[in-house]
Motif scaffolding. Sequence first.
Motif, PDB file in Angstrom:
ATOM      1  N   LEU A  88       0.856  -1.254   0.081  1.00  0.00           N
ATOM      2  CA  LEU A  88       0.047  -0.017  -0.090  1.00  0.00           C
ATOM      3  C   LEU A  88       0.839   1.246   0.078  1.00  0.00           C
ATOM      4  O   LEU A  88       0.430   2.342  -0.513  1.00  0.00           O
ATOM      5  N   LEU A  89       2.093   1.308   0.715  1.00  0.00           N
ATOM      6  CA  LEU A  89       2.925   2.261   0.650  1.00  0.00           C
ATOM      7  C   LEU A  89       3.416   2.449  -0.547  1.00  0.00           C
ATOM      8  O   LEU A  89       3.423   3.747  -1.314  1.00  0.00           O
ATOM      9  N   ALA A  90       3.802   1.252  -1.309  1.00  0.00           N
ATOM     10  CA  ALA A  90       4.228   1.673  -2.723  1.00  0.00           C
ATOM     11  C   ALA A  90       3.199   2.224  -3.594  1.00  0.00           C
ATOM     12  O   ALA A  90       3.541   3.009  -4.716  1.00  0.00           O
ATOM     13  N   VAL A  91       2.203   1.485  -3.295  1.00  0.00           N
ATOM     14  CA  VAL A  91       0.905   2.152  -4.237  1.00  0.00           C
ATOM     15  C   VAL A  91       0.689   3.639  -4.075  1.00  0.00           C
ATOM     16  O   VAL A  91       0.536   4.461  -5.039  1.00  0.00           O
ATOM     17  N   ALA A  92       0.752   4.084  -2.909  1.00  0.00           N
ATOM     18  CA  ALA A  92       0.710   5.537  -2.403  1.00  0.00           C
ATOM     19  C   ALA A  92       1.769   6.392  -3.174  1.00  0.00           C
ATOM     20  O   ALA A  92       1.535   7.567  -3.810  1.00  0.00           O
ATOM     21  N   MET A  93       2.943   5.739  -3.293  1.00  0.00           N
ATOM     22  CA  MET A  93       3.957   6.445  -3.821  1.00  0.00           C
ATOM     23  C   MET A  93       3.886   6.608  -5.416  1.00  0.00           C
ATOM     24  O   MET A  93       4.020   7.510  -6.110  1.00  0.00           O
ATOM     25  N   ASP A  94       3.384   5.550  -5.957  1.00  0.00           N
ATOM     26  CA  ASP A  94       3.142   5.359  -7.441  1.00  0.00           C
ATOM     27  C   ASP A  94       1.982   6.509  -8.012  1.00  0.00           C
ATOM     28  O   ASP A  94       2.119   7.163  -8.575  1.00  0.00           O
ATOM     29  N   ILE A  95       0.973   6.481  -6.996  1.00  0.00           N
ATOM     30  CA  ILE A  95      -0.035   7.652  -7.171  1.00  0.00           C
ATOM     31  C   ILE A  95       0.610   8.922  -7.365  1.00  0.00           C
ATOM     32  O   ILE A  95       0.115   9.692  -8.012  1.00  0.00           O
ATOM     33  N   GLY A  96       1.458   9.052  -6.104  1.00  0.00           N
ATOM     34  CA  GLY A  96       1.846  10.456  -6.070  1.00  0.00           C
ATOM     35  C   GLY A  96       2.893  10.988  -7.327  1.00  0.00           C
ATOM     36  O   GLY A  96       2.642  11.939  -7.835  1.00  0.00           O
ATOM     37  N   ARG A  97       3.749   9.847  -7.431  1.00  0.00           N
ATOM     38  CA  ARG A  97       4.434  10.002  -8.901  1.00  0.00           C
ATOM     39  C   ARG A  97       3.657  10.385 -10.068  1.00  0.00           C
ATOM     40  O   ARG A  97       3.887  11.268 -10.886  1.00  0.00           O
ATOM     41  N   ALA A  98       2.585   9.609 -10.287  1.00  0.00           N
ATOM     42  CA  ALA A  98       1.646   9.716 -11.286  1.00  0.00           C
ATOM     43  C   ALA A  98       1.023  11.211 -11.387  1.00  0.00           C
ATOM     44  O   ALA A  98       0.942  11.977 -12.443  1.00  0.00           O
ATOM     45  N   ARG A  99       0.529  11.634 -10.361  1.00  0.00           N
ATOM     46  CA  ARG A  99      -0.131  12.960 -10.061  1.00  0.00           C
ATOM     47  C   ARG A  99       0.947  14.087 -10.580  1.00  0.00           C
ATOM     48  O   ARG A  99       0.706  15.177 -11.171  1.00  0.00           O
ATOM     49  N   ALA A 100       2.219  13.962  -9.949  1.00  0.00           N
ATOM     50  CA  ALA A 100       3.302  14.967 -10.433  1.00  0.00           C
ATOM     51  C   ALA A 100       3.659  14.908 -11.931  1.00  0.00           C
ATOM     52  O   ALA A 100       4.037  15.826 -12.699  1.00  0.00           O
ATOM     53  N   LYS A 101       3.632  13.646 -12.531  1.00  0.00           N
ATOM     54  CA  LYS A 101       3.774  13.449 -13.892  1.00  0.00           C
ATOM     55  C   LYS A 101       2.481  13.829 -15.040  1.00  0.00           C
ATOM     56  O   LYS A 101       2.509  13.574 -16.347  1.00  0.00           O
ATOM     57  N   LEU A 102       1.253  13.897 -14.327  1.00  0.00           N
ATOM     58  CA  LEU A 102      -0.041  13.983 -15.199  1.00  0.00           C
ATOM     59  C   LEU A 102      -0.073  15.033 -16.164  1.00  0.00           C
ATOM     60  O   LEU A 102      -0.652  14.805 -17.376  1.00  0.00           O
TER      61      LEU A 102
END
Length: 325
Positions: free
Chosen positions: A151-165
């Motif tokens: 779940l921590l990795a999922v949160a980090m992936d979502i945060g990185r995706a939001r930054a690259k959106l």
Amino acid sequence: MAGDPATWKDLLFLVLRFPLSLVEFAAAVAMWTATGTFLFLPLITAVTPGGDEVSLGAVSFWVGNPIGALPAVPVGLGLLVLSLYATRVIAIGHALLARALLGPSASQAENRELRARTERLRASRARGVDAAEAERRRIERDLHDGAQQRLLAVAMDIGRARAKLDDDPEGARALIEQAHAGTKEAITELRDLARGIYPAILTDRGLDAAISGLAGRARVPVEVSVDLPERPPAAVESIAYFIVAECLTNITKYARATRATVRVAREDSWVVVEVTDNGVGGAVAHPGGGLSGLADRAATIDGMLVVDSPPGGPTVIRADLPCTW
């Protein structure tokens, strides 16, 4: 001490011991002397001068020479058999008298049995507490090392995706796909963890359906036989389920078996769980191991687990769980 009946029973035994021992000694000496005399009468007559004719009913023999004394040998053999049995009877009688006078009374024996049962239950409860503590630590470790990290990795992936959106939509899409896969893996791990704590199917449909589910997910063919007239208490069901689950897991990992059977049946006031496989055998309950954990689980309700696993197989693991129907 004067008011204790055991004191007077001890005194009575001491009073009877001497005359009783005299009688036993005299009987033993008489029996074995007669037996030895008749058995070795030819030898005795060979070294003893003189002799006379002896009659024992229809048997007569001359003790003046070894040949004439040969008919005494079968008599000695018969006396030998009687002496062996008589010695056993004397010893058993002496032991029974000692047990009656020196042994505990009925109330004392009952108290001793209750104390032994209390000690056994106390030990089993302690093992149960240890098993529960080990289970709690396992759940914490699985949560921390498994689902929590995912779940921590999922949160980090979502945060990185939001930054690259805005700047990199394709990269954001890839990160979102990765986060989606991680979420599904975390859900699977949480579902397996919840099933390991207490499966919902066991509560809803009982032991037969729960064990059939375990057999269906096993990597080897498993034959299941559950013959219970009614559902046992929840604690018995839970322990029986986890015993079968751990055994099937061990069969998959270590046994190299091609088939297994699971039998759950009622025998008097016990629920018997028996798991058999045709693997390589050699299973041993090491301290801290899976089989020891199963024994600890069974001990929490004063049950017992027996492992019969000779090298080369087959392996039979049987648990007897007490049950009040």
